[in-house]
Design an enzyme around this catalytic site. Structure first.
Site, PDB file in Angstrom:
ATOM      1  N   LYS A 174       1.684   2.580   9.833  1.00 39.37           N
ATOM      2  CA  LYS A 174       2.887   2.368  10.640  1.00 39.37           C
ATOM      3  C   LYS A 174       2.907   3.286  11.854  1.00 39.37           C
ATOM      4  CE  LYS A 174       5.903  -0.146   7.620  1.00 39.37           C
ATOM      5  NZ  LYS A 174       5.716  -0.026   6.165  1.00 39.37           N
ATOM      6  N   ARG A 212     -19.271   0.057  11.054  1.00 41.31           N
ATOM      7  CA  ARG A 212     -19.635   1.489  10.988  1.00 41.31           C
ATOM      8  C   ARG A 212     -19.184   2.093   9.663  1.00 41.31           C
ATOM      9  NH1 ARG A 212     -14.944   4.473  11.485  1.00 41.31           N
ATOM     10  NH2 ARG A 212     -13.204   3.483  12.571  1.00 41.31           N
ATOM     11  N   TYR A 260       3.853  -9.810   2.280  1.00 44.23           N
ATOM     12  CA  TYR A 260       3.621  -9.255   0.936  1.00 44.23           C
ATOM     13  C   TYR A 260       3.782 -10.373  -0.090  1.00 44.23           C
ATOM     14  CZ  TYR A 260       4.039  -4.543   2.884  1.00 44.23           C
ATOM     15  OH  TYR A 260       3.855  -3.385   3.596  1.00 44.23           O
ATOM     16  N   GLY A 308       0.862  -1.178   0.000  1.00 45.95           N
ATOM     17  CA  GLY A 308       0.000   0.000   0.000  1.00 45.95           C
ATOM     18  C   GLY A 308       0.896   1.224   0.000  1.00 45.95           C
ATOM     19  N   GLU A 366      -8.498  -2.928   2.828  1.00 38.80           N
ATOM     20  CA  GLU A 366      -7.368  -3.181   3.714  1.00 38.80           C
ATOM     21  C   GLU A 366      -7.797  -4.013   4.913  1.00 38.80           C
ATOM     22  OE1 GLU A 366      -5.129   0.318   4.618  1.00 38.80           O
ATOM     23  OE2 GLU A 366      -5.643   1.304   2.731  1.00 38.80           O
ATOM     24  N   ILE A 389      -5.359  -8.025  10.404  1.00 41.68           N
ATOM     25  CA  ILE A 389      -5.570  -9.332  11.021  1.00 41.68           C
ATOM     26  C   ILE A 389      -5.234  -9.225  12.503  1.00 41.68           C
ATOM     27  CG2 ILE A 389      -4.943 -11.774  10.942  1.00 41.68           C
ATOM     28  CD1 ILE A 389      -4.099 -11.295   7.996  1.00 41.68           C
TER      29      ILE A 389
HETATM   30  P1  ADP Z   1       1.192  -1.019   3.372  1.00 36.92           P
HETATM   31  O1  ADP Z   1       0.945   0.420   3.099  1.00 36.92           O
HETATM   32  O2  ADP Z   1       2.219  -1.610   2.448  1.00 36.92           O
HETATM   33  O3  ADP Z   1      -0.090  -1.798   3.393  1.00 36.92           O
HETATM   34  P2  ADP Z   1       1.235  -1.356   6.282  1.00 36.92           P
HETATM   35  O4  ADP Z   1       1.984  -0.533   7.278  1.00 36.92           O
HETATM   36  O5  ADP Z   1      -0.269  -1.183   6.259  1.00 36.92           O
HETATM   37  O6  ADP Z   1       1.861  -1.069   4.841  1.00 36.92           O
HETATM   38  O7  ADP Z   1       1.621  -2.865   6.578  1.00 36.92           O
HETATM   39  C1  ADP Z   1       0.925  -3.889   5.924  1.00 36.92           C
HETATM   40  C2  ADP Z   1       1.744  -5.154   5.821  1.00 36.92           C
HETATM   41  O8  ADP Z   1       2.156  -5.581   7.113  1.00 36.92           O
HETATM   42  C3  ADP Z   1       0.946  -6.305   5.257  1.00 36.92           C
HETATM   43  O9  ADP Z   1       0.965  -6.330   3.838  1.00 36.92           O
HETATM   44  C4  ADP Z   1       1.638  -7.524   5.860  1.00 36.92           C
HETATM   45  O10 ADP Z   1       2.684  -7.954   5.010  1.00 36.92           O
HETATM   46  C5  ADP Z   1       2.227  -6.987   7.171  1.00 36.92           C
HETATM   47  N1  ADP Z   1       1.494  -7.386   8.393  1.00 36.92           N
HETATM   48  C6  ADP Z   1       2.100  -7.872   9.510  1.00 36.92           C
HETATM   49  N2  ADP Z   1       1.211  -8.137  10.478  1.00 36.92           N
HETATM   50  C7  ADP Z   1      -0.018  -7.812   9.964  1.00 36.92           C
HETATM   51  C8  ADP Z   1      -1.356  -7.895  10.503  1.00 36.92           C
HETATM   52  N3  ADP Z   1      -1.595  -8.339  11.758  1.00 36.92           N
HETATM   53  N4  ADP Z   1      -2.385  -7.500   9.703  1.00 36.92           N
HETATM   54  C9  ADP Z   1      -2.138  -7.052   8.460  1.00 36.92           C
HETATM   55  N5  ADP Z   1      -0.909  -6.943   7.898  1.00 36.92           N
HETATM   56  C10 ADP Z   1       0.160  -7.326   8.642  1.00 36.92           C
HETATM   57 MG    MG Z   2      -1.776  -1.128   4.539  1.00 37.11          MG
END
Ligand code: ADP
Ligand code: MG
Length: 147
Positions: free
Chosen positions: A20, A103, A90, A14, A78, A81
């Site tokens: 983050k 909501r 990824y 994403g 999005e 989990i």
């Molecule tokens: P992005 O903008 O790339 O989606 P994120 O900060 O939202 O970055 O992080 C998403 C990534 O984090 C997911 O694609 C996955 O690889 C990793 N990840 C690790 N733990 C989780 C979790 N509990 N739920 C969702 N994604 C997770």
């Molecule tokens: Mg994301």
């Protein structure tokens, strides 16, 4: 009736938008998967079950929203989990069953208010998914079907 909605697709990068800093990571589906969503699924926060690859099935919360990168004409989907993973996933295949709606999308005055709302959504999802009518989807064959 659109729910439950079954969906499977690759986890793509994403834009790191907020998640983050928020400490709440969201696995994004590719554009193709998002485009295949029924148009009558409205934006907002949903809950359900999720499984990465052939791993365990976990509770999840999911946001369907507008993607600013595409000038808000494309949806983004999005999944957060509710589980602590050892590594990023990824490129792996994420399977989800969306079982209910929490909501609508909302704007918040502060980052703290947003984080509080998301924590509330997560607690709500955890409780709702313990109901027998939702629990049954955890064992659905969809999660054990390779394709
Ligand atoms: P992005 O903008 O790339 O989606 P994120 O900060 O939202 O970055 O992080 C998403 C990534 O984090 C997911 O694609 C996955 O690889 C990793 N990840 C690790 N733990 C989780 C979790 N509990 N739920 C969702 N994604 C997770
Ligand atoms: Mg994301």
């Amino acid at each position: 009736k659109t729910l439950p909605y079954f969906c499977r697709g690759e986890v793509v990068r994403g834009f790191g938008r907020g998640s983050k800093e928020l400490g709440i990571r969201t696995a994004n589906f590719s554009e193709g998967v998002v485009d295949s969503f029924p148009s009558d699924i409205s934006t907002g926060i949903y809950y359900g079950w999720a499984c990465v690859g052939s791993g365990d099935v976990h509770k999840m919360v999911l946001s369907i929203g507008w993607n600013p990168y595409y000038k808000n004409v494309k949806k983004s989907v999005e999944t957060h989990i509710i589980h602590t993973f050892k590594e990023d996933f990824y490129g792996e295949i994420l399977s989800i069953i969306i079982v209910g709606y929490i909501r609508p999308e909302q704007n918040f005055d502060s980052l703290d208010a947003l984080i509080a709302a998301i924590q509330h959504d997560i607690e709500e999802a955890k409780n709702l998914l313990d109901l027998p009518e939702h629990q049954k989807f955890k064992d659905d064959n969809f999660f054990h079907t390779v394709n």
